[in-house]
Design an enzyme around this catalytic site. Structure first.
Site, mmCIF file in Angstrom:
data_model
loop_
_atom_site.group_PDB
_atom_site.id
_atom_site.type_symbol
_atom_site.label_atom_id
_atom_site.label_comp_id
_atom_site.label_asym_id
_atom_site.label_seq_id
_atom_site.Cartn_x
_atom_site.Cartn_y
_atom_site.Cartn_z
ATOM 1 C CE1 TYR A 1 0.151 4.301 5.062
ATOM 2 C CE2 TYR A 1 1.993 3.164 6.123
ATOM 3 C CZ TYR A 1 0.884 3.999 6.204
ATOM 4 O OH TYR A 1 0.527 4.532 7.406
ATOM 5 N N PRO A 2 0.965 0.823 -0.237
ATOM 6 C CG PRO A 2 -0.616 1.825 -1.646
ATOM 7 C CD PRO A 2 -0.285 1.604 -0.194
ATOM 8 C CB CYS A 3 6.007 1.337 -1.139
ATOM 9 S SG CYS A 3 5.640 1.495 0.586
ATOM 10 C CG HIS A 4 3.232 -2.175 -5.170
ATOM 11 N ND1 HIS A 4 2.606 -2.187 -3.934
ATOM 12 C CD2 HIS A 4 2.260 -2.378 -6.089
ATOM 13 C CE1 HIS A 4 1.311 -2.403 -4.133
ATOM 14 N NE2 HIS A 4 1.073 -2.513 -5.427
ATOM 15 N NE ARG A 5 -1.563 -0.014 -6.083
ATOM 16 C CZ ARG A 5 -2.486 -0.239 -5.133
ATOM 17 N NH1 ARG A 5 -2.847 0.733 -4.322
ATOM 18 N NH2 ARG A 5 -3.021 -1.428 -5.015
#
Length: 106
Positions: free
Chosen positions: A59-63
């Site tokens: 998942y795009p957890c960096h966002r």
DNA sequence: CAAATGACGCCAG
DNA sequence: ACTGGCGCCATTT
């Protein structure tokens, strides 16, 4: 039946399904996610779920950053990942929330 | 069961 | 801008 545990698969699913919707080049705060799933006071819980390395590449957890746009501690790839999708920074550790905060769902 | 911990948020100095 | 304190709440010690 029901309800012994709090950090259930269902809660994790709710959090991750929001994360999954964050568009490229945008970021959201833990508090925003908490509010979206009807748990305004559980921002820390959101952070805990995302901190599980199990989800890093899926998942795009960096966002997801904190309310001030500060990057997550111990997540060294985060800055590079955000820069790669043209997220603007105010300094080395702060995203420009004014420009990159995801508000379209409102 | 009490105290500490934490990818948080808000306010005061 | 940065730091410290408090509130929050599930998990861990």
């Amino acid at each position: 039946m029901g309800a012994g545990k709090i950090l259930t698969d269902e809660l994790i699913y709710e959090i991750l399904s929001v994360v999954e919707e964050i568009p490229e080049g945008k970021v959201v705060s833990y508090g925003q996610i908490a509010r979206l799933i009807g748990r305004e006071k559980n921002a820390r819980l959101v952070g805990r779920v995302l901190s599980i390395s199990e989800y890093y590449g899926q998942y795009p957890c960096h966002r997801v950053v904190n309310h001030a746009g500060r990057l997550a501690p111990g997540f060294l790839e985060q800055k590079a990942l955000l820069l790669a999708e043209h997220v603007e920074f105010k300094d080395d550790v702060h995203v420009d929330m004014q420009k990159c905060r995801w508000d379209d769902f409102e």
